[in-house]
Design an enzyme around this catalytic site. Sequence first.
Site, mmCIF file in Angstrom:
data_model
loop_
_atom_site.group_PDB
_atom_site.id
_atom_site.type_symbol
_atom_site.label_atom_id
_atom_site.label_comp_id
_atom_site.label_asym_id
_atom_site.label_seq_id
_atom_site.Cartn_x
_atom_site.Cartn_y
_atom_site.Cartn_z
ATOM 1 N N SER A 221 9.806 -30.122 97.487
ATOM 2 C CA SER A 221 10.160 -31.480 97.874
ATOM 3 C C SER A 221 8.922 -32.291 98.255
ATOM 4 O O SER A 221 7.941 -32.306 97.523
ATOM 5 C CB SER A 221 11.207 -31.431 98.984
ATOM 6 O OG SER A 221 11.905 -32.646 99.068
ATOM 7 N N ASP B 48 16.362 -30.989 94.039
ATOM 8 C CA ASP B 48 15.382 -30.698 95.086
ATOM 9 C C ASP B 48 15.262 -29.199 95.351
ATOM 10 O O ASP B 48 16.260 -28.499 95.515
ATOM 11 C CB ASP B 48 15.819 -31.418 96.368
ATOM 12 C CG ASP B 48 14.772 -31.375 97.458
ATOM 13 O OD1 ASP B 48 14.465 -30.270 97.942
ATOM 14 O OD2 ASP B 48 14.281 -32.442 97.828
#
Length: 284
Positions: A48, A178
């Site tokens: 991320s 993600d």
Amino acid sequence: MKLFRKKAREQKIGLALGGGGARGLAHIQVLETLDELGIRPYRIAATSIGALIASLYASGLSGKEIRKLAYHWQSPKPEKHNGILHRRDLRRWASLLDPSFDRSGLFKGEKIIRFLSDHIKCRTFEELKIPLQITAANYADASEIVFDSGDLLSAVRASIAIPGVFTPVERNGKILLDGGVVNPLPYNLLQKECDQVIAVDVGGLRNADATHRPSFFDTVIGGFEIMEASMIRYRLQFNPPGIYLKPDIRDIGLLEFYKVDQILAQAAPIRDELRKRLNSLLKM
């Protein structure tokens, strides 16, 4: 242990940078401290926002240079209504975020990647000065995808695709989300090849009581972050890294990149903590 048979400067130090949206700017404090100590990570694993910052660092930028970029990319404080950003106010985030009218996410994420491409010369993992692994989640089978070769920017874009916030990414026929969905702090990827691993968890604490009830948006994102925190706690019980750092970051929303000063100030104490842990562990 082989760790103590080697001099500190000869040891292979792995660095894992976790996800956490704007709170990921706290990673800068760790990078600057490593630079000051003359420690260059042997390998980095990230997910991320950690993947975005790690790609800058692995390409050759220093912690101080990344700090300057953090102030460059910060946006004015946006207005909210019931915790959700107004469409008309998204233009105020033009330096970092681009609105998407796709049902799968609020933002496209293309401007973030454009920003990244403007500040690093590397386009592939092979060009990086420090080996880097970036994680993403395969939407189809809930598996973890680890990128360490080929196109760098699309791997970062996939790793930051927070569900509901950024649109998913298609790569190699897979729909990717993600990396925090499957591995929010991927220090385990480094443990076999490194003598010691530093893991930086930038999960935060939220202001929630009878007078601060979360909005719909906050509840959805908060639920995602609670899931990440639970995964990290579980893994720490059974397979902890050599050095685990968790700065005390409070009341910083996922997209509040305009709070650079506040984030860096809250994370500042981990600089001394990291120095002490390294001095103790590596016998520097």
